[in-house]
Design an enzyme around this catalytic site. Sequence first.
Site, PDB file in Angstrom:
ATOM      1  N   ASP A  87       0.787  -1.241   0.000  1.00 21.63           N
ATOM      2  CA  ASP A  87       0.000   0.000   0.000  1.00 21.63           C
ATOM      3  C   ASP A  87       0.817   1.289   0.000  1.00 21.63           C
ATOM      4  O   ASP A  87       0.427   2.285   0.636  1.00 21.63           O
ATOM      5  CB  ASP A  87      -0.969   0.010   1.181  1.00 21.63           C
ATOM      6  N   LYS A 122      -6.728  -4.847  -3.380  1.00 24.25           N
ATOM      7  CA  LYS A 122      -7.480  -5.409  -2.261  1.00 24.25           C
ATOM      8  C   LYS A 122      -8.402  -4.333  -1.704  1.00 24.25           C
ATOM      9  O   LYS A 122      -8.168  -3.139  -1.923  1.00 24.25           O
ATOM     10  CB  LYS A 122      -6.533  -5.920  -1.174  1.00 24.25           C
ATOM     11  N   CYS A 125      -2.539  -2.667   7.732  1.00 20.28           N
ATOM     12  CA  CYS A 125      -2.385  -3.584   6.597  1.00 20.28           C
ATOM     13  C   CYS A 125      -1.148  -4.462   6.690  1.00 20.28           C
ATOM     14  O   CYS A 125      -1.178  -5.627   6.299  1.00 20.28           O
ATOM     15  CB  CYS A 125      -2.385  -2.790   5.295  1.00 20.28           C
TER      16      CYS A 125
END
Length: 200
Positions: free
Chosen positions: A14, A112, A145
């Site tokens: 990310d 995702k 995450c």
Amino acid sequence: MDITREKTALLVIDMQNGFTEAEGSMAKVGLPYQELRAAIPGCRTLVDAARKAGVPVIYTRYVFHPGYVDGGILPNHIVPAMKEVNSLAAGAWDAEIIDELTPADGELVIDKSRPSSFYGTRLEPILNSLGIRSLVICGVTTNICVETTARDAGQRDYFTHVISDATAEFDKDRHEHALTGVGFLFGWVNTVDDVLRAWA
């Protein structure tokens, strides 16, 4: 557990404009995005080292479909301000990987809509196809995450290494807490230098 080159992949989580940039959505909702920029140099070093060592590099992006139909409770109930600023919307600049870490041709990008890189994605079949048994994990955010992915990886019996100086969190206490939790039961906490030595 030693870090290896063989059967190992680098997972870059990310590292997107929305998280690290002044014009990104995390800044717009009032979160201290500057704290997350601390992960950029370490991630850059690890990506370069992985490419040189022949270690596959896999990126993830936190991305939502139009209308946040796949968003669940996070943008729809817990932090509705994310919807107001069009946070991490598919196709938007906000959701793209930062320029410093642009994937090379052939490197995989997994989208995702939940913190875990395994939840509802093709990550595990890809890792199985590549014969991967060890993951070196960097990116943001450590407590959300990164940690969620590391826990899921550990539960799937991947040898999981989270890199302390190539991850970052909005709050430094949560960063340290997340690393402690991962290192206690789900894998190992290492540094960039540990990885460089292993991949030299």
